[in-house]
Design a protein around this motif. Structure first.
Motif, PDB file in Angstrom:
ATOM      1  N   ARG A   1       0.871  -1.180   0.000  1.00  0.00           N
ATOM      2  CA  ARG A   1       0.000   0.000   0.000  1.00  0.00           C
ATOM      3  C   ARG A   1       0.905   1.226   0.000  1.00  0.00           C
ATOM      4  O   ARG A   1       1.690   1.430   0.924  1.00  0.00           O
TER       5      ARG A   1
ATOM      6  N   SER B   1       1.141   5.210   0.099  1.00  0.00           N
ATOM      7  CA  SER B   1       0.383   6.389   0.524  1.00  0.00           C
ATOM      8  C   SER B   1       1.291   7.605   0.536  1.00  0.00           C
ATOM      9  O   SER B   1       2.427   7.533   0.999  1.00  0.00           O
TER      10      SER B   1
ATOM     11  N   ALA C   1      -4.107   6.621 -11.866  1.00  0.00           N
ATOM     12  CA  ALA C   1      -4.860   5.391 -11.608  1.00  0.00           C
ATOM     13  C   ALA C   1      -4.883   4.469 -12.819  1.00  0.00           C
ATOM     14  O   ALA C   1      -5.097   3.261 -12.686  1.00  0.00           O
TER      15      ALA C   1
ATOM     16  N   GLN D   1      -4.123  -0.467  -8.005  1.00  0.00           N
ATOM     17  CA  GLN D   1      -5.409  -0.938  -7.495  1.00  0.00           C
ATOM     18  C   GLN D   1      -5.848  -0.064  -6.327  1.00  0.00           C
ATOM     19  O   GLN D   1      -5.016   0.541  -5.650  1.00  0.00           O
ATOM     20  N   ASN D   2      -7.142  -0.040  -6.085  1.00  0.00           N
ATOM     21  CA  ASN D   2      -7.724   0.657  -4.923  1.00  0.00           C
ATOM     22  C   ASN D   2      -7.208   2.092  -4.801  1.00  0.00           C
ATOM     23  O   ASN D   2      -6.837   2.542  -3.713  1.00  0.00           O
ATOM     24  N   PHE D   3      -7.185   2.793  -5.906  1.00  0.00           N
ATOM     25  CA  PHE D   3      -6.672   4.165  -5.978  1.00  0.00           C
ATOM     26  C   PHE D   3      -7.673   5.114  -5.326  1.00  0.00           C
ATOM     27  O   PHE D   3      -8.864   5.082  -5.619  1.00  0.00           O
ATOM     28  N   GLU D   4      -7.176   5.964  -4.430  1.00  0.00           N
ATOM     29  CA  GLU D   4      -8.017   6.960  -3.767  1.00  0.00           C
ATOM     30  C   GLU D   4      -7.267   8.276  -3.631  1.00  0.00           C
ATOM     31  O   GLU D   4      -6.064   8.288  -3.363  1.00  0.00           O
TER      32      GLU D   4
ATOM     33  N   SER E   1      -3.694   7.285  -2.056  1.00  0.00           N
ATOM     34  CA  SER E   1      -3.438   5.926  -1.598  1.00  0.00           C
ATOM     35  C   SER E   1      -3.715   4.956  -2.746  1.00  0.00           C
ATOM     36  O   SER E   1      -4.667   5.152  -3.513  1.00  0.00           O
ATOM     37  N   MET E   2      -2.875   3.940  -2.861  1.00  0.00           N
ATOM     38  CA  MET E   2      -3.067   2.919  -3.886  1.00  0.00           C
ATOM     39  C   MET E   2      -2.377   1.638  -3.438  1.00  0.00           C
ATOM     40  O   MET E   2      -1.540   1.667  -2.541  1.00  0.00           O
ATOM     41  N   GLU E   3      -2.741   0.544  -4.069  1.00  0.00           N
ATOM     42  CA  GLU E   3      -2.154  -0.744  -3.725  1.00  0.00           C
ATOM     43  C   GLU E   3      -1.585  -1.420  -4.962  1.00  0.00           C
ATOM     44  O   GLU E   3      -2.059  -1.184  -6.084  1.00  0.00           O
TER      45      GLU E   3
ATOM     46  N   ASP F   1      -0.047  -5.448  -6.129  1.00  0.00           N
ATOM     47  CA  ASP F   1       0.057  -6.859  -5.728  1.00  0.00           C
ATOM     48  C   ASP F   1       1.483  -7.285  -5.430  1.00  0.00           C
ATOM     49  O   ASP F   1       1.711  -8.153  -4.584  1.00  0.00           O
TER      50      ASP F   1
END
Length: 98
Positions: free
Chosen positions: A3, A5, A30, A36-39, A55-57, A59
Protein backbone atom coordinates in the motif's frame (compact mmCIF):
# COMPACT_ATOMS: atom_id res chain seq x y z
CA UNK A 1 0.64 -6.47 -1.32
CA UNK A 2 2.11 -2.98 -1.00
CA UNK A 3 0.00 0.00 0.00
CA UNK A 4 1.59 3.22 -1.22
CA UNK A 5 0.38 6.39 0.52
CA UNK A 6 1.47 9.97 0.04
CA UNK A 7 0.20 12.65 2.41
CA UNK A 8 0.86 16.22 1.32
CA UNK A 9 0.30 19.95 1.57
CA UNK A 10 0.04 22.18 -1.50
CA UNK A 11 2.02 25.38 -1.86
CA UNK A 12 0.05 28.35 -0.58
CA UNK A 13 0.38 30.35 -3.81
CA UNK A 14 -1.32 27.73 -6.01
CA UNK A 15 -4.20 29.13 -8.09
CA UNK A 16 -7.46 27.18 -8.43
CA UNK A 17 -6.78 26.30 -12.09
CA UNK A 18 -3.34 24.95 -11.12
CA UNK A 19 -4.93 22.95 -8.32
CA UNK A 20 -7.49 21.46 -10.72
CA UNK A 21 -4.77 20.58 -13.25
CA UNK A 22 -2.75 18.94 -10.45
CA UNK A 23 -5.64 16.77 -9.26
CA UNK A 24 -6.59 15.88 -12.85
CA UNK A 25 -3.00 14.67 -13.30
CA UNK A 26 -3.22 12.76 -10.01
CA UNK A 27 -6.38 11.00 -11.19
CA UNK A 28 -4.64 9.94 -14.41
CA UNK A 29 -2.12 7.92 -12.37
CA UNK A 30 -4.86 5.39 -11.61
CA UNK A 31 -4.68 4.23 -15.24
CA UNK A 32 -1.10 2.95 -14.90
CA UNK A 33 -1.08 -0.83 -15.07
CA UNK A 34 -0.90 -2.52 -11.67
CA UNK A 35 -2.53 0.28 -9.66
CA UNK A 36 -5.41 -0.94 -7.50
CA UNK A 37 -7.72 0.66 -4.92
CA UNK A 38 -6.67 4.17 -5.98
CA UNK A 39 -8.02 6.96 -3.77
CA UNK A 40 -7.50 10.69 -3.47
CA UNK A 41 -8.37 11.92 0.00
CA UNK A 42 -8.92 15.22 1.83
CA UNK A 43 -7.42 15.36 5.32
CA UNK A 44 -9.92 16.64 7.95
CA UNK A 45 -8.05 16.31 11.24
CA UNK A 46 -6.40 19.34 12.87
CA UNK A 47 -3.63 17.06 14.21
CA UNK A 48 -1.18 17.90 11.41
CA UNK A 49 -0.63 20.39 8.60
CA UNK A 50 -1.09 18.01 5.66
CA UNK A 51 -4.15 18.62 3.47
CA UNK A 52 -4.53 15.67 1.08
CA UNK A 53 -3.63 12.05 0.58
CA UNK A 54 -3.21 9.64 -2.30
CA UNK A 55 -3.44 5.93 -1.60
CA UNK A 56 -3.07 2.92 -3.89
CA UNK A 57 -2.15 -0.74 -3.72
CA UNK A 58 0.04 -3.07 -5.76
CA UNK A 59 0.06 -6.86 -5.73
CA UNK A 60 3.84 -7.13 -6.00
CA UNK A 61 7.05 -5.14 -5.59
CA UNK A 62 7.58 -5.48 -9.34
CA UNK A 63 4.26 -3.76 -10.07
CA UNK A 64 5.10 -0.99 -7.59
CA UNK A 65 8.49 -0.52 -9.26
CA UNK A 66 6.81 -0.48 -12.68
CA UNK A 67 4.49 2.30 -11.46
CA UNK A 68 7.33 4.30 -9.88
CA UNK A 69 9.36 4.22 -13.10
CA UNK A 70 6.46 4.53 -15.53
CA UNK A 71 6.86 7.54 -17.88
CA UNK A 72 3.45 8.94 -16.86
CA UNK A 73 4.42 8.87 -13.18
CA UNK A 74 7.86 10.38 -13.86
CA UNK A 75 6.22 13.14 -15.93
CA UNK A 76 3.70 13.80 -13.15
CA UNK A 77 6.46 14.17 -10.55
CA UNK A 78 8.56 16.48 -12.74
CA UNK A 79 5.78 18.69 -14.09
CA UNK A 80 3.14 18.71 -11.36
CA UNK A 81 4.39 17.38 -8.02
CA UNK A 82 7.60 19.39 -7.74
CA UNK A 83 5.84 22.61 -8.78
CA UNK A 84 2.73 22.22 -6.63
CA UNK A 85 3.53 20.36 -3.39
CA UNK A 86 5.06 22.17 -0.43
CA UNK A 87 5.56 19.24 1.97
CA UNK A 88 4.81 15.52 1.98
CA UNK A 89 5.17 12.25 3.76
CA UNK A 90 5.41 9.02 1.76
CA UNK A 91 4.64 5.68 3.36
CA UNK A 92 4.80 2.24 1.77
CA UNK A 93 3.13 -0.50 3.81
CA UNK A 94 3.09 -4.27 3.60
CA UNK A 95 0.87 -6.47 5.79
CA UNK A 96 2.37 -7.24 9.18
CA UNK A 97 2.87 -10.95 9.65
CA UNK A 98 3.62 -12.01 13.21
Amino acid sequence: MIRHSVIFKLKSNIEEDQKKAFFDAVDALAAISGVQNFEVLKQVSPKNHYEYGISMEFDTTELYDYYSNHPDHVYFVQHFWLNTVEDFLEIDYVPLIL
